[in-house]
Design an enzyme around this catalytic site. Structure first.
Site, PDB file in Angstrom:
ATOM      1  N   GLU A  73      -0.316   5.004   2.571  1.00 46.67           N
ATOM      2  CA  GLU A  73       0.553   4.973   3.728  1.00 46.67           C
ATOM      3  C   GLU A  73       0.105   5.410   4.917  1.00 46.67           C
ATOM      4  OE1 GLU A  73       3.219   3.037   3.498  1.00 46.67           O
ATOM      5  OE2 GLU A  73       3.797   2.789   1.326  1.00 46.67           O
ATOM      6  N   GLU A 102       7.362  -9.595   5.423  1.00 45.83           N
ATOM      7  CA  GLU A 102       6.110 -10.303   4.868  1.00 45.83           C
ATOM      8  C   GLU A 102       6.228 -11.871   5.116  1.00 45.83           C
ATOM      9  OE1 GLU A 102       5.542  -6.721   3.421  1.00 45.83           O
ATOM     10  OE2 GLU A 102       7.495  -7.790   3.254  1.00 45.83           O
ATOM     11  N   ARG A 148      -0.519   3.169   8.214  1.00 47.86           N
ATOM     12  CA  ARG A 148       0.485   3.442   9.335  1.00 47.86           C
ATOM     13  C   ARG A 148      -0.183   4.109  10.458  1.00 47.86           C
ATOM     14  NH1 ARG A 148       6.357   3.245   6.806  1.00 47.86           N
ATOM     15  NH2 ARG A 148       5.965   2.588   4.589  1.00 47.86           N
ATOM     16  N   ASP A 181      -0.152  -6.442  -4.473  1.00 46.42           N
ATOM     17  CA  ASP A 181      -0.234  -7.425  -3.375  1.00 46.42           C
ATOM     18  C   ASP A 181      -1.320  -7.385  -2.414  1.00 46.42           C
ATOM     19  OD1 ASP A 181       0.935  -5.026  -2.694  1.00 46.42           O
ATOM     20  OD2 ASP A 181       2.466  -5.893  -1.484  1.00 46.42           O
ATOM     21  N   THR A 238      -2.578  -4.415   7.102  1.00 45.63           N
ATOM     22  CA  THR A 238      -1.129  -4.806   6.056  1.00 45.63           C
ATOM     23  C   THR A 238      -0.086  -4.356   6.649  1.00 45.63           C
ATOM     24  OG1 THR A 238      -0.343  -5.192   3.871  1.00 45.63           O
ATOM     25  CG2 THR A 238      -1.223  -2.723   4.479  1.00 45.63           C
TER      26      THR A 238
END
Length: 599
Positions: free
Chosen positions: A211, A492, A215, A343, A580
């Protein structure tokens, strides 16, 4: 004199007034007598005043409404109720394929690697009414965050309180490149000032490697590439140097957590293993940092992980969702899914290949094998509408489960991106002959994902959907369980709509996105921002959860803006690879030497 009587009920208050008696009514004769007693001059003045008042009222109601000032945000346009949502764009050539009675509509979207007519887009700076509406939403979200949660990770917009998770200003850093792309330079400067004066990574606490990478590191690098401001690169180096401690395992597969101050790593608190998606979805950012600084240590750390996973045994290219950092092996009997914890492994195979100038063929081979495995083991069709979805395999016997996370809806966009660069049409044409184009899969899955949103009364998607592969008495293709009916402001499906529009030019994808945006505006917007909700199935009781996730500003609103923008070239997939978390990183072939610090 009679008193007022008040009667209290559950949801109302009734006020009983004293009855009006005949004696209490005024007499017309007494009024006329009082009027005649007034001086003549006063009666004339009162008469003129009455005529002037009546004339003013008539003039006010019959005049033309004034035009709004140019700096006022335009109101959101309304969609027609009769609009057909699930249909190909009438602007594109349409044909049918298949046997009679089992025909499928096919949209001609051009050949791989070509952007069709997208080069005819107006120059940057012009906006559509739809994109302006998204800019207004971004301002609203940013204003609430700045007022009540400045410098904190998240905003709780209903209680008007900050919420911290990693204590790294996640919303602020996630939003920086979105603000820049939208042209909100004043708001961007506010965020930059906080980064310069307040952002300090010397925190004695554990943070999640994945994360923090997607980010914070990704957000700082994206802001650096867009602005060429070395402040962001320096901060990126600082956080990356601390995160490198995660890779100090026997196998090279990183631990999930890192203490930023002590630079020590540990396994997650919930178990002994790391998530597969987390250890394989950090490569773009660290590789880009090596290119930007000329320091190979960052790329070397993540490339060791990718090479290790490449050598592990797979199930026709599909991977379990847990891996042990010390041993470097999969957790036995772990679930195989394209949703949570699995994913983005597949997404980053393709994007690393693109970022690296399409030279690392082993990444492309793994990607193509994985898509073939998805088609073979995970793909199913619903009844009665024949919708494509990708389920999961559970346990050692790999039992198929007919559920799909909203997270899985990243896949149409990834498949479209690969098709745009000739995958597999150019690089493995034999696969196209045997199994069809990846764009066909993308188009079919995109429709399924759109339906999971647009068939809900709120036009918002649940977190998880179950699909019927046999006809039911309800004659429905899918259903949602109560515990899965929440919407977390996820991006998404919107992300994939933008990729599909970039590749095909089909405006139907914009229309679907606009329906979704209106659902967000109606059911998630609150006075001081946007909130996640607990129930997409009941528009009268959506159960707000009082949380505005950082990715709402970093991804959801960014992809909506890009989807509606009249400028489809400046931030297109021809120049940038998006991590992502929707942060922009340049491809090696598109990167300018001027953007790099070689010192």
């Amino acid at each position: 004199m009679q008193s007022l009587l008040v009667e209290e009920g559950r949801e109302y208050v009734t006020v009983a007034l004293p009855p009006i008696t005949e004696q209490s009514l005024p007499h017309s004769k007494s009024l006329r007598r009082r009027w005649n007693q007034l001086p003549r001059l006063l009666r004339v003045l009162l008469g003129v005043l009455c005529v002037f008042t009546i004339a003013s009222i008539i003039l006010y109601w019959t005049r033309e409404p004034p035009s709004p000032p140019s700096d006022v945000e335009p109101p959101l346009p309304h969609l027609q109720q009769e609009q057909v949502l699930i249909a190909p764009s009438p602007q594109l050539p349409i044909e049918k394929e298949g046997t009679p009675g089992n025909e499928k509509i096919v949209v001609d979207v051009g050949i791989p690697g070509e952007n069709n007519d997208l080069n005819q887009i107006p120059p940057p700076g012009s906006r559509s009414g739809r994109s302006e509406a998204v800019v207004a939403a971004m301002r609203h979200a940013w204003t609430g965050y700045r007022q009540f949660a400045w410098g904190h990770d998240h905003l709780k917009p209903i209680s008007q309180e900050p919420h911290d998770w990693l204590k790294l200003g996640l919303t602020l850093i996630d939003a920086l490149d979105t603000l820049w792309i939208m042209g909100l330079k004043k708001e961007f400067e506010q965020g930059r000032e906080w980064v310069a004066s307040e952002l300090d990574f010397n925190l004695n606490q554990d943070v999640n490697l994945f994360e923090t990478t997607i980010r914070v590191l990704g957000g700082l690098l994206s802001s650096y590439h867009l602005t060429h401001d070395k402040l962001f690169l320096d901060k990126a180096v600082d956080i990356a140097d601390r995160l490198l401690a995660a890779f100090n395992s026997e196998s090279g597969v990183p631990f999930s957590d890192v203490n930023l101050a002590t630079r020590s790593a540990s396994k997650p608190k919930w178990g002994p293993d790391s998530s597969t998606s987390e250890v394989t979805t950090i490569q773009l950012e660290f590789r880009d940092l090596s290119i930007a600084t000329g320091n190979p240590v960052y790329k070397a750390a993540v490339e060791r992980v990718s090479r290790h996973v490449h050598e592990l045994a797979k199930f026709d290219g599909l991977v379990p969702i847990f891996i042990n950092a010390q041993s470097g092996n999969w957790r036995p009997h772990a679930t195989i899914t394209l949703g949570a914890r699995g994913d983005t492994y597949y997404e980053y195979l393709l994007k690393q290949w693109l970022q690296g100038g399409k030279k690392e063929t082993w990444l492309l081979d793994d990607y193509i094998e994985a898509i073939n495995g998805m088609q073979k083991h995970l793909a199913r069709r619903t009844q009665p509408s024949n919708l494509l979805f990708f389920g999961e395999l559970h346990g050692s016997s790999k039992i198929f489960v007919n559920k799909m996370d909203e997270l899985t809806c990243f896949l149409p966009g990834t498949l479209a991106l690969g098709h745009h660069y000739g995958v597999p049409d150019k690089y493995a044409p034999e696969i196209v002959a045997a199994a069809g184009s990846h764009l066909t899969i993308a188009r079919d899955l995109m429709e399924t994902c759109a339906r999971t949103w647009l068939y809900q009364p709120t036009k918002l998607a649940p977190e998880i959907t179950f699909y019927n592969t046999k006809k039911t008495t309800s004659n429905e293709d899918f259903f949602v369980k109560s515990n899965d009916a929440h919407y977390l402001l996820r991006p998404e499906t919107i992300e994939s709509l933008w990729y599909m529009f970039q590749v095909t030019g089909n405006t139907t994808y914009q229309d679907w996105g606009w329906e979704i945006f209106q659902g967000i505006e109606k059911y998630c917007r609150v006075t001081h921002g946007y909130t996640t909700i607990g129930n997409v199935r009941n528009p009268d009781n959506v159960r707000p959860k009082d949380m505005m996730e950082s990715f709402f500003l970093g991804e959801t609103l960014k992809y909506l803006y890009l989807l509606f923008s009249e400028d489809q070239t400046t931030y297109s997939i021809d120049h940038w690879v998006y991590n992502t978390e929707a942060h922009l990183l340049p491809m090696i072939s598109s990167a300018s030497v001027d953007h790099r610090d070689k010192s």
